[in-house]
Each structure stands twice: as structure tokens, then as C-alpha cells.
Scaffold this motif. Structure first.
Motif, PDB file in Angstrom:
ATOM      1  N   ALA A 233      46.425  19.014   7.423  1.00  0.00           N
ATOM      2  CA  ALA A 233      47.709  19.351   6.808  1.00  0.00           C
ATOM      3  C   ALA A 233      47.797  18.773   5.400  1.00  0.00           C
ATOM      4  O   ALA A 233      48.262  19.444   4.460  1.00  0.00           O
ATOM      5  CB  ALA A 233      48.856  18.817   7.669  1.00  0.00           C
ATOM      6  N   ARG A 234      47.344  17.543   5.228  1.00  0.00           N
ATOM      7  CA  ARG A 234      47.382  16.903   3.911  1.00  0.00           C
ATOM      8  C   ARG A 234      46.478  17.640   2.926  1.00  0.00           C
ATOM      9  O   ARG A 234      46.853  17.880   1.776  1.00  0.00           O
ATOM     10  CB  ARG A 234      46.956  15.442   4.031  1.00  0.00           C
ATOM     11  CG  ARG A 234      47.053  14.644   2.740  1.00  0.00           C
ATOM     12  CD  ARG A 234      46.734  13.170   2.978  1.00  0.00           C
ATOM     13  NE  ARG A 234      47.643  12.583   3.942  1.00  0.00           N
ATOM     14  CZ  ARG A 234      48.854  12.121   3.644  1.00  0.00           C
ATOM     15  NH1 ARG A 234      49.284  12.193   2.387  1.00  0.00           N
ATOM     16  NH2 ARG A 234      49.626  11.616   4.579  1.00  0.00           N
ATOM     17  N   LEU A 235      45.281  18.009   3.391  1.00  0.00           N
ATOM     18  CA  LEU A 235      44.341  18.708   2.521  1.00  0.00           C
ATOM     19  C   LEU A 235      44.921  20.030   2.034  1.00  0.00           C
ATOM     20  O   LEU A 235      44.894  20.337   0.836  1.00  0.00           O
ATOM     21  CB  LEU A 235      43.025  18.950   3.256  1.00  0.00           C
ATOM     22  CG  LEU A 235      41.982  19.765   2.492  1.00  0.00           C
ATOM     23  CD1 LEU A 235      41.481  18.992   1.292  1.00  0.00           C
ATOM     24  CD2 LEU A 235      40.819  20.152   3.411  1.00  0.00           C
ATOM     25  N   VAL A 236      45.445  20.829   2.954  1.00  0.00           N
ATOM     26  CA  VAL A 236      45.956  22.148   2.572  1.00  0.00           C
ATOM     27  C   VAL A 236      47.190  22.013   1.690  1.00  0.00           C
ATOM     28  O   VAL A 236      47.391  22.802   0.755  1.00  0.00           O
ATOM     29  CB  VAL A 236      46.228  23.006   3.818  1.00  0.00           C
ATOM     30  CG1 VAL A 236      46.805  24.364   3.427  1.00  0.00           C
ATOM     31  CG2 VAL A 236      44.948  23.209   4.620  1.00  0.00           C
ATOM     32  N   ALA A 237      48.014  21.007   1.938  1.00  0.00           N
ATOM     33  CA  ALA A 237      49.168  20.771   1.058  1.00  0.00           C
ATOM     34  C   ALA A 237      48.704  20.488  -0.362  1.00  0.00           C
ATOM     35  O   ALA A 237      49.312  20.960  -1.338  1.00  0.00           O
ATOM     36  CB  ALA A 237      50.001  19.608   1.590  1.00  0.00           C
ATOM     37  N   GLN A 238      47.609  19.758  -0.498  1.00  0.00           N
ATOM     38  CA  GLN A 238      47.066  19.481  -1.824  1.00  0.00           C
ATOM     39  C   GLN A 238      46.493  20.743  -2.462  1.00  0.00           C
ATOM     40  O   GLN A 238      46.648  20.958  -3.663  1.00  0.00           O
ATOM     41  CB  GLN A 238      46.003  18.384  -1.728  1.00  0.00           C
ATOM     42  CG  GLN A 238      46.585  17.015  -1.405  1.00  0.00           C
ATOM     43  CD  GLN A 238      45.508  15.962  -1.215  1.00  0.00           C
ATOM     44  OE1 GLN A 238      44.912  15.855  -0.145  1.00  0.00           O
ATOM     45  NE2 GLN A 238      45.259  15.182  -2.230  1.00  0.00           N
ATOM     46  N   TRP A 239      45.813  21.564  -1.663  1.00  0.00           N
ATOM     47  CA  TRP A 239      45.315  22.846  -2.191  1.00  0.00           C
ATOM     48  C   TRP A 239      46.461  23.684  -2.752  1.00  0.00           C
ATOM     49  O   TRP A 239      46.379  24.206  -3.856  1.00  0.00           O
ATOM     50  CB  TRP A 239      44.648  23.650  -1.075  1.00  0.00           C
ATOM     51  CG  TRP A 239      43.314  23.174  -0.612  1.00  0.00           C
ATOM     52  CD1 TRP A 239      42.570  22.148  -1.092  1.00  0.00           C
ATOM     53  CD2 TRP A 239      42.555  23.770   0.453  1.00  0.00           C
ATOM     54  NE1 TRP A 239      41.392  22.046  -0.381  1.00  0.00           N
ATOM     55  CE2 TRP A 239      41.354  23.027   0.563  1.00  0.00           C
ATOM     56  CE3 TRP A 239      42.767  24.833   1.320  1.00  0.00           C
ATOM     57  CZ2 TRP A 239      40.371  23.332   1.509  1.00  0.00           C
ATOM     58  CZ3 TRP A 239      41.799  25.138   2.256  1.00  0.00           C
ATOM     59  CH2 TRP A 239      40.608  24.401   2.352  1.00  0.00           C
TER      60      TRP A 239
END
Length: 488
Positions: A233-239
Motif C-alpha cells: 500500500a505504501r509503495l503504490v501510494a508513492q507511485w
């Protein structure tokens, strides 16, 4: 700092049962030469730049010479590709040489990508081409500089050796670094082949090496999955916040550690287009920019199914249900930072959605707008002409700017302080496709200087670099809609 020969290699993954990997000797490229090397990635292995200029560096990183402790293996995995389960994939052109334990106490796996055929090559040649290798190299290091979790790219080894794709191209090897290359698909392979013992063994291997705080806990497998959900979730939010589209979010391209993995037909947004599709092979738009959070959850559900032999179904469901609120909170927090807001308020999402709607309506350049927004003059009489000029319908921006001005006043925002905060989170430089293509075209002619120059610019994405101003320009007409495929 160490010399190349002083690196201590081991390969714990190769010590797992033979079902996990196959030992393969690299097939070095003919007349291999160094195309480019990342100084920052070199330091992860305790190496100085001078080491990369030695002929021995190309021999080792090109697979022609193995150092003590290296045990090259191709790992097995499966995965859902465009939603369809493929029962056996694996490293078709990659080899895990082993890992280096650096002076900082970190472990970095060293993987060659493009080092020849393996038992998983599926009729392929096991090679990579210079074009795709340069793209992954540049983007891996650019994403790291943006603060986004990613595999790292140590260097590109090039060669005049012919490789056949849609046309004849030249071969290359990417040397990739990561704490682990374990994927969702690694678990899927053992679960779908009913090797539940190996599912458990893989989970214990991952926990011992990358989640040691969970070791020995009775509920460690449940907590492992929960942490993978949060990291994803954190990774995709950053993307989404930076405007990055992965392009091929198959489960075999999803890292268990929440790293950006396997750069294929990726793309950064130029004009803001929520449904942006960066992969011309994605005819249905499955992996469009605005669908990435939904696909991440779908992929996590596939991983959950693979863990049913270890984790109770209700615990898996609970973890999956946490994804949406976790992602939403993380994305909104990132976007508040991009807007220079210090406080969280109930109407934040409405403010964000109103802005994005107007940006989509005008096809406003995503990166340039948020960088320019740092200079927003919040005084009532200010017209903010540079920002208005980024919208084909400036009246839409003016309506939103009125809401934004009121929001800034409500939290006592000071323009100069806000500008400094926003400059730290809104990059000026991202790897636009036309920039990568320019570097690739020159590299294909034997001129690697633009690869180095572009990598250096992207290593400082938030800084003003007066001599590099052209790299912040919007794409020219020829570079606005470049098609990128999975071919590599």
C-alpha cells in the motif's frame, strides 16, 4: 572501501532445496564493455568508482568470471500475467550470483539480467537488449533518488552482440541489487504445485532474513502477510503521488519487500491523464495508472491464496481489508505534502479531487504543475499567471485556487516556508520517456555520455540544477506519446 576481489559472496538462496532454483553458468556477452555505472549503487557494495574502470569489473559483472562464494542460480516462480495464471515462469534471463554483506551490515543480492538462457527461458535467448537495460538502469536509480523503494541498478554492461527482437538490436546485461528478489509468484508456484512444505520453508527464509522481528512469534506468518500488505500500500501510494505507472503489475513482478521490481514498459505522467496506459501491449488497460491501487489489492489476494496453508483465512481477509484504508491514508498524506499542507482536515480529499479533475480536464503536466505550485502566491490579489498558463481552461484553476488560498489561510501557512517544504517533495526532474529515448538512441550509436548525464541529473530530482534546465522541459511533439512494450 573494498576492492572487487575483497567482496565476500555467499548465496543462501542456493542452499534451499533444489526445487527453489537451478544452478546455471552465466553466458557472457562478446566484447563486453561498461556502458554506465551508478556511483551510489557501487557504494552499497563498498566499492569506489575507480573499481568499475578496471577490466576485471566487466569480467565479473558480465558473468565471465566468478568470484569465490558466487553460486549463480535461476530461481523458479509462477504468477498471474494480465490476470491469467501461468504455472511456471522463473528467471528466464536472470541469474542470482549471491549476496554481499557490506560494512553497514546490509545484505545485497547481486543479480545479472540478460546473462543467457536458463531452464526457465521458455524458448527465449536469455538476453536483454541495450534499450530496455538502459531504461531499467536509469529508472531504478531515479526512483531511489525520489525516495521510492526499488531494486537498485549497479551498472550496464554492453556488447555489439546481436539480439533479435522486433528488429536486430545489441545485447546488454543489467546488474541489479536488492535485499531480496522473492516475489508474490515465488509463493504462488509452491502453493499451486501443492508443495506446502516449501511454502512454509520460503516463509521462514524470508522472515529470518528480512523480517527478523517476527522470528519465533506464533502468529509470524499472519503478521508477515499484514506487513506485506502495508508495504505494498505504501509503495503504490508513492507511485501514484509521483505520477509513476509500472505498466506490468503481474504477480511475478511484485516484490515481497514492497520494492518496485522489474521495470518494463513503465512511464511517468506527462499530461495528467488518470487512465494513462504506458504499455502498448495492455490493450484492455488493466494496468492503467488509475487502476494500480486496485490491481495491487488483487495481487495481494493472489498471495493470500498462496498462504492459506500457513495463515487462517479470516486473518488473510482482515489483512486484505486493511489495504484500502491504509492506501488511502498514505496517498492523502503524500498529496497533502505535495500541496504544502501541514494539517489534516476532513475536506482534504475533496480539495485534492477537485484539483485532479481540473488537471485532467486541461491535461496539465503533472510534474511541472506540482513543482510550480510551490511558488503559489496566496495573497488575495495574486493571479499566479505561471500556474494559470498550465491550464487550457484557466478559469477552472482559478476556482480551485480560491479554495486552496482559503485552506492555506486556515492553517496560517507562510508562502516562503511552504515553498521550501514543497520543493523537497515535488521533483523537478523525472525520467520522462523522451529523455530515456534520447539517451538510448545515443547509446545505440556508441555514445554513452547521455546515459551518465541523465543518471546524474535524476540523482538530484528535487534540486534546482540551472545547467540541466532542459531536462525539466515538457516533451517535444515527437516524444509525447512514445509507445513502450514488454519486449526486452
Amino acid at each position: 572501501m573494498a576492492s572487487l576481489e575483497q567482496l565476500t559472496f555467499s548465496n543462501p538462496y542456493a542452499s534451499l532445496p533444489p526445487e527453489f532454483s537451478v544452478r546455471v553458468r552465466p553466458a557472457p556477452l562478446a566484447e563486453a564493455r561498461l556502458v554506465s555505472v551508478s556511483p551510489e549503487a557501487l557504494r552499497l557494495l563498498d566499492l569506489e568508482e575507480a573499481e568499475a574502470q578496471r577490466p576485471e569489473f566487466v569480467e565479473v559483472m558480465g558473468g565471465a568470471r566468478l568470484l569465490p562464494g558466487m553460486e549463480p542460480v535461476a530461481t523458479v516462480y509462477s504468477g498471474h500475467q494480465f490476470g491469467v495464471y501461468v504455472p511456471r515462469l522463473g528467471d528466464g534471463r536472470a541469474l542470482l550470483l549471491g549476496e554481499v554483506h557490506n560494512a553497514a551490515g546490509e545484505r545485497w543480492e547481486v543479480q545479472l539480467k540478460g546473462s543467457g538462457p536458463t531452464p526457465f527461458s521458455r524458448m527465449g535467448d536469455g538476453r536483454a537488449v541495450l534499450r530496455s537495460t538502459v531504461r531499467e538502469y536509469l529508472c531504478s536509480e531515479a526512483m531511489h533518488a525520489l525516495g521510492i523503494p526499488t531494486t537498485r541498478a549497479l551498472c550496464v554492461i554492453g556488447s555489439p552482440e546481436a539480439v533479435y527482437r522486433e528488429e536486430v538490436e545489441t545485447g546488454a546485461i543489467l546488474v541489479r541489487l536488492a535485499p531480496s528478489h522473492v516475489r508474490f509468484g515465488t509463493f504462488e508456484y509452491f502453493a499451486h504445485t501443492e508443495q506446502t512444505g516449501h511454502v512454509a520453508l520460503l516463509a521462514e527464509h524470508v522472515i529470518a532474513r528480512h523480517f527478523p522481528h517476527l522470528a519465533g512469534a506464533p502468529d509470524r506468518h499472519t503478521r508477515l502477510f499484514s506487513e506485506v500488505v502495508e508495504r505494498t500500500a505504501r509503495l503504490v501510494a508513492q507511485w501514484q503521488a509521483v505520477g509513476f505507472a509500472h505498466g506490468v503489475m503481474n504477480t511475478d513482478n511484485m516484490s515481497l519487500l514492497g520494492l518496485t521490481l522489474d521495470y518494463g514498459p513503465f512511464g511517468f505522467l506527462d499530461d495528467f491523464e488518470p487512465g494513462f496506459i504506458c504499455n502498448h501491449s495492455d490493450h484492455s488497460g488493466r494496468y492503467a495508472f488509475d487502476k494500480q491501487p486496485r490491481i495491487a489489492l488483487w495481487n495481494l489476494s493472489c498471495l493470500a491464496q498462496a498462504l492459506l496453508s500457513l495463515v487462517p483465512e479470516d486473518a488473510l481477509r482482515a489483512a486484505l481489508e486493511s489495504f484500502a484504508p491504509t492506501y488511502s491514508a498514505l496517498w492523502q498524506a503524500r498529496m497533502r505534502e505535495k500541496l504544502g499542507l501541514r494539517e489534516e482536515r476532513e475536506d482534504d480529499r475533496g480539495l485534492l479531487e477537485a484539483l485532479l479533475a481540473r488537471m485532467a480536464e486541461s491535461r496539465t503536466d503533472y510534474t511541472r504543475f506540482f513543482r510550480a505550485l510551490g511558488h503559489f502566491d496566496s495573497s488575495p490579489q495574486a493571479r499566479n499567471e505561471p500556474l494559470r498558463a498550465l491550464f487550457s481552461r484557466p478559469e477552472g484553476f482559478e476556482a480551485w485556487a480560491s479554495l486552496y488560498r482559503t485552506r492555506l489561510a486556515a492553517e496560517g501557512s507562510v508562502d516562503a516556508e511552504r515553498h521550501e517544504r514543497m520543493a523537497r517533495v515535488n521533483p523537478k526532474y523525472v525520467l520522462r520517456n523522451y529523455l530515456a529515448q534520447t539517451a538510448i538512441l545515443r547509446a545505440q550509436q556508441g555514445d554513452f555520455s547521455e546515459v551518465d548525464r541523465l543518471r546524474a541529473v535524476l540523482s538530484r530530482p528535487f534540486e534546482e540544477q540551472p545547467r540541466s534546465e532542459p531536462y525539466a522541459a515538457p516533451p517535444p511533439s515527437w516524444g509525447r506519446h512514445l509507445e513502450v512494450s514488454c519486449s526486452s
